[in-house]
Design a protein around this motif. Sequence first.
Motif, PDB file in Angstrom:
ATOM      1  N   ILE A  43       0.832  -1.029  -0.261  1.00  0.00           N
ATOM      2  CA  ILE A  43       0.057   0.275   0.265  1.00  0.00           C
ATOM      3  C   ILE A  43       0.665   1.119   0.212  1.00  0.00           C
ATOM      4  CG2 ILE A  43      -1.676   1.408   1.291  1.00  0.00           C
ATOM      5  CD1 ILE A  43      -2.783  -0.987   2.594  1.00  0.00           C
ATOM      6  N   ASP A  44       0.763   2.239  -0.697  1.00  0.00           N
ATOM      7  CA  ASP A  44       1.299   3.460  -1.186  1.00  0.00           C
ATOM      8  C   ASP A  44       0.299   4.374  -0.169  1.00  0.00           C
ATOM      9  OD1 ASP A  44       2.524   5.337  -2.379  1.00  0.00           O
ATOM     10  OD2 ASP A  44       3.039   4.899  -3.862  1.00  0.00           O
ATOM     11  N   VAL A  45       0.630   5.105   0.357  1.00  0.00           N
ATOM     12  CA  VAL A  45       0.050   5.959   0.750  1.00  0.00           C
ATOM     13  C   VAL A  45       0.468   7.426   0.833  1.00  0.00           C
ATOM     14  CG1 VAL A  45      -0.082   4.989   3.311  1.00  0.00           C
ATOM     15  CG2 VAL A  45       2.019   5.762   3.786  1.00  0.00           C
ATOM     16  N   ARG A  46       1.317   7.492  -0.670  1.00  0.00           N
ATOM     17  CA  ARG A  46       1.181   9.103  -0.790  1.00  0.00           C
ATOM     18  C   ARG A  46       0.767  10.183  -1.386  1.00  0.00           C
ATOM     19  NH1 ARG A  46       5.225   8.265  -4.836  1.00  0.00           N
ATOM     20  NH2 ARG A  46       4.787   6.582  -5.587  1.00  0.00           N
ATOM     21  N   ARG A  47       0.796  11.429  -1.471  1.00  0.00           N
ATOM     22  CA  ARG A  47      -0.533  11.862  -2.183  1.00  0.00           C
ATOM     23  C   ARG A  47      -0.428  11.217  -3.719  1.00  0.00           C
ATOM     24  NH1 ARG A  47       3.361  15.632  -0.300  1.00  0.00           N
ATOM     25  NH2 ARG A  47       2.978  16.411  -2.454  1.00  0.00           N
ATOM     26  N   MET A  55       4.471   4.463  -9.394  1.00  0.00           N
ATOM     27  CA  MET A  55       4.592   3.547  -8.054  1.00  0.00           C
ATOM     28  C   MET A  55       5.345   2.496  -8.335  1.00  0.00           C
ATOM     29  SD  MET A  55       0.637   3.708  -7.859  1.00  0.00           S
ATOM     30  CE  MET A  55       0.183   2.179  -6.003  1.00  0.00           C
ATOM     31  N   ILE A  56       5.465   1.163  -7.221  1.00  0.00           N
ATOM     32  CA  ILE A  56       6.497   0.666  -7.278  1.00  0.00           C
ATOM     33  C   ILE A  56       5.342  -0.584  -7.755  1.00  0.00           C
ATOM     34  CG2 ILE A  56       6.982  -1.514  -6.194  1.00  0.00           C
ATOM     35  CD1 ILE A  56       7.532   0.185  -3.482  1.00  0.00           C
ATOM     36  N   PRO A  57       5.645  -1.104  -8.857  1.00  0.00           N
ATOM     37  CA  PRO A  57       4.468  -2.842  -9.593  1.00  0.00           C
ATOM     38  C   PRO A  57       3.821  -3.546  -8.120  1.00  0.00           C
ATOM     39  CG  PRO A  57       6.986  -2.180 -10.365  1.00  0.00           C
ATOM     40  CD  PRO A  57       7.149  -1.713  -9.215  1.00  0.00           C
ATOM     41  N   GLY A  58       2.495  -3.372  -8.435  1.00  0.00           N
ATOM     42  CA  GLY A  58       1.526  -3.954  -7.814  1.00  0.00           C
ATOM     43  C   GLY A  58       0.967  -3.397  -6.533  1.00  0.00           C
ATOM     44  N   ALA A  59       1.587  -1.772  -6.323  1.00  0.00           N
ATOM     45  CA  ALA A  59       1.028  -1.590  -5.261  1.00  0.00           C
ATOM     46  C   ALA A  59      -1.071  -0.633  -4.996  1.00  0.00           C
ATOM     47  CB  ALA A  59       2.240  -0.744  -4.502  1.00  0.00           C
ATOM     48  N   GLU A  60      -0.770  -1.128  -4.821  1.00  0.00           N
ATOM     49  CA  GLU A  60      -2.219  -0.390  -4.360  1.00  0.00           C
ATOM     50  C   GLU A  60      -2.382   1.450  -3.526  1.00  0.00           C
ATOM     51  OE1 GLU A  60      -5.698  -1.466  -1.496  1.00  0.00           O
ATOM     52  OE2 GLU A  60      -3.987  -3.227  -1.723  1.00  0.00           O
ATOM     53  N   HIS A  61      -3.049   2.247  -4.314  1.00  0.00           N
ATOM     54  CA  HIS A  61      -3.015   3.138  -3.391  1.00  0.00           C
ATOM     55  C   HIS A  61      -4.091   4.128  -2.199  1.00  0.00           C
ATOM     56  CE1 HIS A  61      -3.427   7.685  -3.867  1.00  0.00           C
ATOM     57  NE2 HIS A  61      -2.229   8.145  -3.391  1.00  0.00           N
ATOM     58  N   ILE A  62      -3.170   4.575  -1.318  1.00  0.00           N
ATOM     59  CA  ILE A  62      -4.738   4.242  -0.145  1.00  0.00           C
ATOM     60  C   ILE A  62      -3.897   5.898   0.461  1.00  0.00           C
ATOM     61  CG2 ILE A  62      -5.817   4.514   1.949  1.00  0.00           C
ATOM     62  CD1 ILE A  62      -5.540   1.459   0.902  1.00  0.00           C
ATOM     63  N   MET A  63      -4.375   6.706   0.384  1.00  0.00           N
ATOM     64  CA  MET A  63      -3.538   8.054   0.847  1.00  0.00           C
ATOM     65  C   MET A  63      -3.492   8.474   2.096  1.00  0.00           C
ATOM     66  SD  MET A  63      -3.795  12.272  -0.539  1.00  0.00           S
ATOM     67  CE  MET A  63      -5.072  12.491  -0.294  1.00  0.00           C
ATOM     68  N   LEU A  64      -2.566   9.034   2.687  1.00  0.00           N
ATOM     69  CA  LEU A  64      -2.426   8.187   4.063  1.00  0.00           C
ATOM     70  C   LEU A  64      -3.861   9.060   4.923  1.00  0.00           C
ATOM     71  CD1 LEU A  64      -0.946   8.188   7.028  1.00  0.00           C
ATOM     72  CD2 LEU A  64       0.339   9.647   7.202  1.00  0.00           C
ATOM     73  N   ASP A  65      -4.022  10.539   4.583  1.00  0.00           N
ATOM     74  CA  ASP A  65      -5.315  11.219   5.072  1.00  0.00           C
ATOM     75  C   ASP A  65      -6.177  10.354   4.501  1.00  0.00           C
ATOM     76  OD1 ASP A  65      -3.548  13.284   5.282  1.00  0.00           O
ATOM     77  OD2 ASP A  65      -4.616  14.369   3.896  1.00  0.00           O
ATOM     78  N   ASN A  66      -6.151   9.143   4.217  1.00  0.00           N
ATOM     79  CA  ASN A  66      -7.450   8.237   3.709  1.00  0.00           C
ATOM     80  C   ASN A  66      -7.137   6.784   4.830  1.00  0.00           C
ATOM     81  OD1 ASN A  66      -9.257  10.571   2.758  1.00  0.00           O
ATOM     82  ND2 ASN A  66      -8.040   9.840   1.164  1.00  0.00           N
ATOM     83  N   PHE A  67      -6.681   6.614   5.209  1.00  0.00           N
ATOM     84  CA  PHE A  67      -5.879   5.462   5.645  1.00  0.00           C
ATOM     85  C   PHE A  67      -7.002   5.196   7.099  1.00  0.00           C
ATOM     86  CE2 PHE A  67      -3.361   2.442   7.548  1.00  0.00           C
ATOM     87  CZ  PHE A  67      -2.799   1.182   6.697  1.00  0.00           C
ATOM     88  N   ASP A  68      -7.066   4.103   7.261  1.00  0.00           N
ATOM     89  CA  ASP A  68      -8.447   3.305   8.855  1.00  0.00           C
ATOM     90  C   ASP A  68      -7.971   1.806   8.199  1.00  0.00           C
ATOM     91  OD1 ASP A  68     -10.226   3.027   9.644  1.00  0.00           O
ATOM     92  OD2 ASP A  68     -11.831   4.440   9.254  1.00  0.00           O
ATOM     93  N   GLY A  87       9.766   7.326   3.613  1.00  0.00           N
ATOM     94  CA  GLY A  87       9.199   6.637   5.216  1.00  0.00           C
ATOM     95  C   GLY A  87       8.648   7.625   6.493  1.00  0.00           C
ATOM     96  N   ARG A  88       8.294   8.549   6.548  1.00  0.00           N
ATOM     97  CA  ARG A  88       8.258   8.983   7.487  1.00  0.00           C
ATOM     98  C   ARG A  88       6.499   8.769   7.721  1.00  0.00           C
ATOM     99  NH1 ARG A  88       4.694  12.997   8.144  1.00  0.00           N
ATOM    100  NH2 ARG A  88       4.347  13.640   6.619  1.00  0.00           N
ATOM    101  N   ARG A  89       5.251   8.976   6.061  1.00  0.00           N
ATOM    102  CA  ARG A  89       4.269   8.593   6.743  1.00  0.00           C
ATOM    103  C   ARG A  89       3.715   7.050   7.129  1.00  0.00           C
ATOM    104  NH1 ARG A  89       3.299  12.243   1.358  1.00  0.00           N
ATOM    105  NH2 ARG A  89       5.237  11.793   0.915  1.00  0.00           N
ATOM    106  N   SER A  90       4.496   6.637   5.509  1.00  0.00           N
ATOM    107  CA  SER A  90       4.533   4.927   6.495  1.00  0.00           C
ATOM    108  C   SER A  90       4.498   4.357   7.320  1.00  0.00           C
ATOM    109  CB  SER A  90       4.638   4.326   4.563  1.00  0.00           C
ATOM    110  OG  SER A  90       6.876   4.141   4.746  1.00  0.00           O
ATOM    111  N   GLY A  91       5.738   4.686   8.415  1.00  0.00           N
ATOM    112  CA  GLY A  91       5.980   4.450   9.883  1.00  0.00           C
ATOM    113  C   GLY A  91       4.900   5.087  10.284  1.00  0.00           C
TER     114      GLY A  91
END
Length: 126
Positions: A43-47, A55-68, A87-91
Amino acid sequence: LMLAACSEQPLGGPVEVQAAQAVEEIAPVRLQTLLADGNIRLIDVRRDDEVSQGMIPGAEHIMLDNFDPATLDISDGREIVLYCRSGRRSGIAAEKLAAFTGKPAKHLLGGILSWQETGQPISKGE
């Protein structure tokens, strides 16, 4: 008697270890191996504007603001690995996921920047 004194553990030891293990950083090469094994949900949490650059192949996108984590379907048993730019937001997302599941959560050390630096593939948006 002296042996017993030497084997005494410091107070709070196990609790501190558990807290430190709540989020696990994984290196790009390790992520590549996990992806090749095929049992990872990446899961890619970027904007949106960042994701449009690749993106990294095979990733899905859920922006950090929407990550629940409560809304994630984790029933398929795949391990979730999160990433962002550095690495900050994914942390942050990994901390949320670990708190929700009660299990350690993984994220990419250094984000997509470190992924690219090690020569790993990126898929560009259409």
